[in-house]
Design a protein around this motif. Structure first.
Motif, mmCIF file in Angstrom:
data_model
loop_
_atom_site.group_PDB
_atom_site.id
_atom_site.type_symbol
_atom_site.label_atom_id
_atom_site.label_comp_id
_atom_site.label_asym_id
_atom_site.label_seq_id
_atom_site.Cartn_x
_atom_site.Cartn_y
_atom_site.Cartn_z
ATOM 1 N N VAL A 60 1.170 -1.036 -0.080
ATOM 2 C CA VAL A 60 0.180 -0.120 0.195
ATOM 3 C C VAL A 60 0.458 0.817 -0.448
ATOM 4 C CG1 VAL A 60 -1.605 0.933 1.480
ATOM 5 C CG2 VAL A 60 -1.694 -1.297 1.380
ATOM 6 N N SER A 61 1.961 1.405 0.742
ATOM 7 C CA SER A 61 2.744 2.502 0.977
ATOM 8 C C SER A 61 3.714 2.947 -0.144
ATOM 9 C CB SER A 61 3.737 2.572 2.349
ATOM 10 O OG SER A 61 4.465 0.817 2.400
ATOM 11 N N ASN A 62 4.334 1.855 -0.734
ATOM 12 C CA ASN A 62 4.476 1.957 -2.235
ATOM 13 C C ASN A 62 3.886 2.166 -2.787
ATOM 14 O OD1 ASN A 62 6.780 1.354 -3.264
ATOM 15 N ND2 ASN A 62 6.970 -0.805 -3.713
ATOM 16 N N ILE A 63 2.840 2.009 -3.305
ATOM 17 C CA ILE A 63 1.745 2.565 -4.666
ATOM 18 C C ILE A 63 1.750 4.037 -3.775
ATOM 19 C CG2 ILE A 63 -0.693 2.283 -5.207
ATOM 20 C CD1 ILE A 63 -0.074 -0.980 -4.913
ATOM 21 N N MET A 64 1.020 4.028 -2.697
ATOM 22 C CA MET A 64 0.968 5.862 -2.383
ATOM 23 C C MET A 64 2.004 6.048 -2.683
ATOM 24 S SD MET A 64 -2.292 5.479 -0.647
ATOM 25 C CE MET A 64 -1.552 7.612 -1.074
ATOM 26 N N LEU A 65 3.280 5.597 -1.980
ATOM 27 C CA LEU A 65 4.730 7.151 -2.569
ATOM 28 C C LEU A 65 4.341 7.354 -4.526
ATOM 29 C CD1 LEU A 65 6.741 7.498 -0.608
ATOM 30 C CD2 LEU A 65 7.840 5.318 -2.244
ATOM 31 N N ILE A 66 4.340 6.233 -4.838
ATOM 32 C CA ILE A 66 4.566 6.388 -6.285
ATOM 33 C C ILE A 66 3.285 7.231 -6.864
ATOM 34 C CG2 ILE A 66 4.447 5.102 -8.704
ATOM 35 C CD1 ILE A 66 5.419 3.072 -7.647
ATOM 36 N N ALA A 67 1.828 7.172 -6.552
ATOM 37 C CA ALA A 67 0.358 7.731 -6.746
ATOM 38 C C ALA A 67 0.851 9.362 -6.476
ATOM 39 C CB ALA A 67 -0.154 7.599 -5.751
ATOM 40 N N VAL A 68 1.912 9.951 -4.863
ATOM 41 C CA VAL A 68 1.606 11.163 -4.561
ATOM 42 C C VAL A 68 3.105 11.726 -5.473
ATOM 43 C CG1 VAL A 68 3.045 12.236 -2.675
ATOM 44 C CG2 VAL A 68 1.200 10.676 -2.447
ATOM 45 N N LYS A 69 3.793 11.072 -6.003
ATOM 46 C CA LYS A 69 4.895 11.851 -6.665
ATOM 47 C C LYS A 69 4.170 11.886 -7.854
ATOM 48 C CE LYS A 69 10.131 10.942 -6.749
ATOM 49 N NZ LYS A 69 9.832 11.766 -5.769
ATOM 50 N N GLU A 70 3.675 10.858 -8.841
ATOM 51 C CA GLU A 70 3.102 10.705 -9.904
ATOM 52 C C GLU A 70 1.943 12.689 -9.542
ATOM 53 O OE1 GLU A 70 0.659 7.672 -12.166
ATOM 54 O OE2 GLU A 70 -0.668 8.938 -11.436
ATOM 55 N N ARG A 71 1.695 13.171 -8.656
ATOM 56 C CA ARG A 71 0.828 13.673 -8.601
ATOM 57 C C ARG A 71 0.932 14.979 -7.958
ATOM 58 N NH1 ARG A 71 -4.695 11.959 -5.772
ATOM 59 N NH2 ARG A 71 -5.448 13.405 -6.504
ATOM 60 N N THR A 72 2.583 14.839 -8.192
ATOM 61 C CA THR A 72 2.571 16.220 -8.113
ATOM 62 C C THR A 72 3.110 17.323 -8.503
ATOM 63 O OG1 THR A 72 5.202 14.799 -7.167
ATOM 64 C CG2 THR A 72 5.149 17.657 -7.205
ATOM 65 N N HIS A 73 2.641 17.696 -9.810
ATOM 66 C CA HIS A 73 2.638 18.607 -10.085
ATOM 67 C C HIS A 73 1.297 18.610 -10.496
ATOM 68 C CE1 HIS A 73 2.774 20.816 -14.402
ATOM 69 N NE2 HIS A 73 1.418 20.855 -14.066
ATOM 70 N N GLU A 74 -0.286 17.749 -10.256
ATOM 71 C CA GLU A 74 -1.302 18.046 -10.208
ATOM 72 C C GLU A 74 -1.538 18.663 -8.768
ATOM 73 O OE1 GLU A 74 -3.744 14.392 -9.294
ATOM 74 O OE2 GLU A 74 -5.201 16.190 -8.253
ATOM 75 N N PHE A 75 -0.923 18.435 -7.441
ATOM 76 C CA PHE A 75 -0.567 19.075 -5.652
ATOM 77 C C PHE A 75 -0.298 20.753 -6.307
ATOM 78 C CE2 PHE A 75 -0.190 14.835 -4.699
ATOM 79 C CZ PHE A 75 -1.472 14.500 -4.274
ATOM 80 N N GLY A 76 0.698 20.984 -7.430
ATOM 81 C CA GLY A 76 1.179 21.983 -7.984
ATOM 82 C C GLY A 76 -0.031 23.157 -8.196
ATOM 83 N N ILE A 77 -0.450 22.569 -9.530
ATOM 84 C CA ILE A 77 -2.242 23.470 -9.850
ATOM 85 C C ILE A 77 -2.814 23.776 -8.869
ATOM 86 C CG2 ILE A 77 -3.885 22.934 -11.731
ATOM 87 C CD1 ILE A 77 -1.635 20.786 -13.372
ATOM 88 N N ARG A 78 -2.920 22.502 -8.333
ATOM 89 C CA ARG A 78 -3.970 22.765 -6.889
ATOM 90 C C ARG A 78 -3.371 23.958 -6.087
ATOM 91 N NH1 ARG A 78 -7.957 18.881 -5.987
ATOM 92 N NH2 ARG A 78 -7.567 17.259 -7.415
ATOM 93 N N LYS A 79 -1.841 23.881 -5.615
ATOM 94 C CA LYS A 79 -2.164 24.688 -4.775
ATOM 95 C C LYS A 79 -1.450 26.208 -5.528
ATOM 96 C CE LYS A 79 1.466 22.466 -1.389
ATOM 97 N NZ LYS A 79 2.586 22.500 -0.839
ATOM 98 N N ALA A 80 -1.546 26.127 -6.600
ATOM 99 C CA ALA A 80 -1.916 27.286 -7.562
ATOM 100 C C ALA A 80 -2.970 28.349 -7.542
ATOM 101 C CB ALA A 80 -1.041 27.457 -9.008
ATOM 102 N N ILE A 81 -4.587 27.335 -7.461
ATOM 103 C CA ILE A 81 -5.179 27.997 -7.800
ATOM 104 C C ILE A 81 -6.115 28.461 -6.056
ATOM 105 C CG2 ILE A 81 -5.536 27.040 -9.275
ATOM 106 C CD1 ILE A 81 -7.088 24.892 -8.757
ATOM 107 N N GLY A 82 -4.875 27.527 -5.028
ATOM 108 C CA GLY A 82 -5.435 28.541 -3.783
ATOM 109 C C GLY A 82 -5.676 27.187 -3.066
ATOM 110 N N ALA A 83 -5.295 26.350 -2.745
ATOM 111 C CA ALA A 83 -5.398 24.996 -2.147
ATOM 112 C C ALA A 83 -3.967 25.005 -0.877
ATOM 113 C CB ALA A 83 -5.154 23.968 -2.953
ATOM 114 N N SER A 84 -4.175 24.564 0.304
ATOM 115 C CA SER A 84 -3.184 25.032 1.805
ATOM 116 C C SER A 84 -2.792 23.669 1.919
ATOM 117 C CB SER A 84 -3.895 25.239 2.446
ATOM 118 O OG SER A 84 -4.965 24.515 2.998
ATOM 119 N N PRO A 85 -1.151 23.159 2.200
ATOM 120 C CA PRO A 85 -1.097 22.658 1.937
ATOM 121 C C PRO A 85 -2.204 21.748 3.507
ATOM 122 C CG PRO A 85 0.430 24.244 3.221
ATOM 123 C CD PRO A 85 -0.859 24.979 2.568
ATOM 124 N N ALA A 86 -2.285 22.093 3.938
ATOM 125 C CA ALA A 86 -3.973 21.171 5.002
ATOM 126 C C ALA A 86 -4.246 20.283 3.849
ATOM 127 C CB ALA A 86 -4.164 21.717 6.381
#
Lengths: 237, 422
Positions: free
Chosen positions: B299-325
């Protein structure tokens, strides 16, 4: 005065220090349509990132709408970005697994606006940009121009005072580029939104009312361009 | 909360492959764990059930032949226990350790005969407790009862093997019939299952009957008693040493002459069985935990890869106003949702697999080569709902923690860096 920069310095330290911005002083009035021009490596993108609170600066002061933007927490920065700034990126930066309307809704999600309201507002903005029929399409089903218009709708939906566009036409063909620039110009005129475009293309810069030249981290000439005569060619690549 | 749920639902719906892969890892982990625990439980149940059939917790004391000279006597002297030894064992001195005391006469070899069929047997006088103490299972009829002793009835219990010799067609029909045994006759009251050991060639008759016919002295063959006091092997061994020495001295036998007076016990055997059970149980738990760990790692392996793969998406979300929380909340809520749903599916399938195991392998019996009857390899190989739920919740929690680490990192990446990631 919407934006006021006082002696902004920024140094990147990747092995050896790189002084990217060397004391930027700049003021931008509410309702201006400005472009920042410069060659790659001139610091124009760094400046835009600082303006967009995506990056921080080392020394100086950045006042946005009367608020000092300095040492903000991530949460505060996110909140300011959400409410005051709309972003338009070269590579659109739409979330690929969300439909056009879902992408446009997203900033409102982070404002805690209910889903139904969000959806209505997003549809309204898509309609404004002529994308009603594309609302439920995914980004990979759309053309570059359509994607950029979705991104603009997303930038507009929070009614920001400032739109920051980083090479908004960089990934578009010349015809679409003209359309996108016309759209930005119209938004500036009709909605009185302050727009700052970063570009290295003279043709794009020529569409704006003021051209700020940046070179080696310092601001050079600031050209008034109300007549759009800074560049005599047609906007083509 | 509802908004978050909608956001998650749409994220999971639109990332079917990632969802399916993570889900599979979770389901598979739980499934294996439940199956393993089920099979382990089945094995345990079977083991304990079978063991309790064979292992008694009794001490048996018998007089044999001395193996060393003592107190002026030569070696090779035959030692006979008698009634006084029983009374002595029951006495105050040993009351802290000794429970019920039973006795058994010596045995006499006889030939049983019925309608021309004959079979050899060793008649021995016993008390009704003998059945319980020796885990005797009846095949037909009954065992001896107190009335048999009181009235000194001439009744006998035969083994199934003997009954088959005397009445080949229908051993059961033997119950109630009189069979000859040398100069006397006994009525068969019951037939018991046997194994190959000598003990089960014994044909119990009432103690009093035996004393009336074969041996009128006060000698007895063996004393059998249960042990209540000693809890550990060491305590037991200390007791056995003390008791054995004292009993041997009563008969002028060297205190350490184990062949002069023999003491056999199922008690330490039983303790050893308990140890074996504990070892098997520990082993199963270790296996189970390892399975769980592999599930968590998956599970943690897949979570790790999934999160890594989604870094760009998180960047977009942050740019448009998502807080770290917000980012952290999103990732963790997604991982909890996936692990909960698929963990439940895995648990459900695992429990179905246990039921299938119960209905197939669990019903299969193995003939252990004795007349004693067949034993089941797996008895009730299932896992309680509580254990299954605990395991599932454990995996969900562990998966969440495993997902939280990369999520925390992702949440802290500066938006500008996240946007640059592709």
């Amino acid at each position: 005065m919407l934006i006021e920069l006082k002696d902004i310095n920024k140094t990147y330290d990747n092995g050896q220090p790189l002084h990217v911005l060397k004391g930027i002083d700049l003021s931008i009035e509410r309702g201006e349509f400005v472009s920042i021009m410069g060659a790659s490596g001139s610091g124009k993108s760094t400046l835009l990132n600082i303006l967009g609170i995506l990056d921080n600066y080392d020394t100086g002061e950045y006042w946005l709408d009367g608020k000092l933007i300095k040492d903000l927490s991530e949460k505060q920065a996110a909140d300011y970005r959400n409410r005051m700034i709309g972003f338009v990126f070269q590579s659109f930066n739409l979330i690929s697994f969300k439909t056009a309307v879902e992408n446009v809704e997203l900033p409102l999600y982070y404002q805690g606006i209910p889903r139904k309201k969000r959806h209505e507002m997003a549809m309204e903005y898509l309609e404004k940009l002529g994308l009603t029929d594309w609302a439920s399409h995914f980004p990979n089903e759309m053309s570059g121009g359509q994607m950029q218009r979705v991104a603009i709708a997303r930038a507009l939906i929070t009614r920001p005072q400032l739109i920051l566009a980083d090479e908004p036409t960089g990934a578009l063909d010349s015809k679409t580029s003209v359309e996108v620039m016309q759209l930005l110009k119209r938004l500036n005129q009709e909605e009185n939104i302050t727009i700052i475009v970063v570009t290295h293309e003279s043709g794009v810069a020529n569409e704006t009312d003021k051209i700020i030249h940046i070179k080696d981290g310092i601001i050079g000439e600031i050209e008034e361009n109300k007549a759009h005569t800074a560049w005599d060619g047609t906007m083509m690549k | 909360m509802r908004e978050l749920f909608h956001e998650i639902a749409s994220n999971l719906r639109n990332n079917k492959l990632r969802t399916a892969l993570t889900g599979f890892a979770v389901s598979w982990g739980i499934f294996l764990l439940i199956c393993l625990l089920g099979a382990g439980n089945g094995l345990m149940n079977s083991f304990m059930g079978n063991v309790s059939d064979f292992i008694s917790q009794n001490i048996t004391v018998e007089g044999w032949r001395t193996s060393k000279p003592y107190a002026g006597y030569q070696e090779g002297r035959v030692i006979d226990l008698d009634e006084t030894d029983v009374t002595w064992t029951e006495g105050q001195r040993w009351s802290h350790a000794v429970g019920n005391v039973a006795r058994q006469t010596g045995s006499t070899g006889v030939t049983f005969s019925l309608d021309g069929n004959t079979v050899a047997g060793q008649i021995s006088g016993v008390l009704p407790e003998y059945q319980e103490q020796n885990k005797i299972k009846m095949y037909a009829g009954r065992f001896l009862n107190p009335d048999d002793l009181k009235e000194r009835r001439k009744v006998v219990v035969l083994s199934l093997a003997q009954a088959k010799e005397l009445s080949p067609k229908d051993p059961k029909a033997l119950v109630g019939k009189w069979v000859g045994a040398g100069t006397v006759s006994f009525r068969v009251v019951g037939i018991y299952h046997t194994d190959e050991s000598d003990m089960y060639r014994t044909c119990p008759v009432p103690y009093t009957t035996y004393k009336g016919i074969y041996d009128t002295s006060n000698k007895i063959g063996s004393i059998t008693f249960t042990v209540d006091g000693p809890e550990t092997k060491e305590e037991y061994e200390a007791f056995e040493k003390e008791y054995g020495s004292a009993l041997r001295l009563r008969h002028d036998v060297a205190p350490d002459d184990r062949r002069g007076i023999w003491i056999g016990n199922g008690y330490t055997d039983n303790m050893e069985m308990n140890d074996a059970q504990r070892i098997i149980r520990t082993f199963l738990w270790i296996l189970g935990l390892l399975t769980l760990v592999s599930g968590i790692v998956g599970v943690s392996n897949i979570m790790l890869i999934a999160v890594k793969e989604r870094t760009h998406e998180f960047g977009i979300r942050k740019a448009i106003g998502a807080s770290p929380a917000e980012i952290l909340k999103l990732i963790i809520a997604e991982s909890v949702t996936i692990t909960a749903i698929f963990g439940y599916i895995g648990m459900f399938l695992g429990m179905i697999a246990c039921q299938i195991m119960d209905k197939t392998v669990g019903q299969r019996t193995v003939d252990i080569g004795m007349d004693i009857g067949n034993i089941r390899m797996l008895v009730n190989p299932t896992v309680g709902l509580d254990v299954a739920l605990e395991a599932t919740i454990l995996l969900i929690v562990a998966g969440t923690i495993a997902g939280a680490v990369p999520a925390w990192k992702a949440a802290r990446v500066k938006p500008i860096e996240a946007l640059r990631a592709e």
